[in-house]
Design an enzyme around this catalytic site. Sequence first.
Site, PDB file in Angstrom:
ATOM      1  N   ARG A 137      63.501  28.001 -10.414  1.00  0.00           N
ATOM      2  CA  ARG A 137      62.805  27.519 -11.607  1.00  0.00           C
ATOM      3  C   ARG A 137      61.753  28.519 -12.089  1.00  0.00           C
ATOM      4  NH1 ARG A 137      58.271  23.612 -11.742  1.00  0.00           N
ATOM      5  NH2 ARG A 137      57.927  23.068 -13.910  1.00  0.00           N
ATOM      6  N   HIS A 141      61.706  30.099 -15.803  1.00  0.00           N
ATOM      7  CA  HIS A 141      60.596  29.904 -16.731  1.00  0.00           C
ATOM      8  C   HIS A 141      59.892  31.209 -17.069  1.00  0.00           C
ATOM      9  CE1 HIS A 141      59.868  25.304 -16.560  1.00  0.00           C
ATOM     10  NE2 HIS A 141      61.147  25.589 -16.377  1.00  0.00           N
ATOM     11  N   TRP A 297      69.873  15.497  -8.628  1.00  0.00           N
ATOM     12  CA  TRP A 297      71.087  15.466  -9.439  1.00  0.00           C
ATOM     13  C   TRP A 297      72.346  15.330  -8.570  1.00  0.00           C
ATOM     14  CZ3 TRP A 297      66.891  18.472 -10.731  1.00  0.00           C
ATOM     15  CH2 TRP A 297      66.411  18.376 -12.039  1.00  0.00           C
TER      16      TRP A 297
END
Length: 402
Positions: A137, A141, A297
């Site tokens: 992540r 980002h 998920w």
Amino acid sequence: MSFAAIRAPLRRQAWPQLRTSSFRKYSTEAPPAAKSNTGLYVGLGAVVLGGGVAYYLYDSSSETAKVTSSALKSAAQSAKVATNFVPTKEDYQKVYNRIAEVIDDADDYDSTVFKRLVWSCSHTAFVDGSFGPVVVRLAWHASGTYDKATGTGGSNYATMRFQPESLHGANAGLHVAREVLEKIKQEFSWISYGDLWTLAGVAAVQEMAGPKVPWRPGRIDGFESHVPPDGRLPDASQGAPHIRDIFYRMGFDDQEIVALCGAHALGRCHTDRYSLHCIFLSVTDSILSSSGYDGPWTFSPTTFTNDFYKLLFDEKWVWKKWNGPKQLEDKKTKSLMMLPTDYVLTQDKSFKKYAKAYADDVDLFFKDFSAAYSKLLELGVPTQQFVASEAWIMQTVDEQKS
């Protein structure tokens, strides 16, 4: 048997502890030049001013001095790239290996920094046992702020070191990944933050059984004036038009968008924005750290698979009845979640075509994800800065042992 042992060979044993360390605002200089490069460094010394003036620029609290210092250091780094005076691929492989060590055993991570980071979390906060998803992540980002129209943003300047970007809602919780990697920066001071963060994103994907991701160094560390505006990362509550606006701005097409979404095979969301669960996210989850979404998920959130797509089509998804933000849960176990932006992949005709193809063919997904992710990590970096004309393939830790 421990969870770490079950995940072998992805897990390794007995890693050194990390210690809390303060962030350096700017990158450090490269290692001293070899004797054959004396002339080069005489020139570079003149560029970066040298001696007491250089110390003043680095140490001074003056904003002008800080900006000038960073600019000069970036110029020096660019000059070294231009003359091919750079560390070797083997040097970067050593950095990769160190990254693999520190991200791989969060469940055994018992240092001072760990205790400080999890003070507000439940005992299950590190049940997944890996810093890998949050490092993915961070790499996303740090790169996904790119705007092809203006040429601003992207991974080149590692601007998340600065406010206000470090405080953007989309980046909540990413201080954890930056602190974990800061230990490595201290050990390999010659690597830029941009190269470190993106290489860490590559290492995390590969060490979690994902595809090989081409990568090459050459990013330089900028300063506050390079910080992009807030709002360039996706909003998970939105629909297809928003997704396209965000990714088209970076130069991606529908196929690449869907391929990048598959990184939601990794990580989980958590309702507590200060919990470490909330930062185990990946490629299209920009605001989740502070959003209150909850759940993983997939059933294997530290293994890179095409399960995200399979579950999208194989499970029955219903809107979760709760007091949190709008999200879906699987009807069967109620233990998995999908975001509005995830479910769009089953509703939009163009997106659905690719999502179904990836659900049916893991090799196709790995191939397309690798290409799209490699492209993402290079956004905003001028071609002339890269130290190699072709990207490298870094070996996994297990490959080096065989």
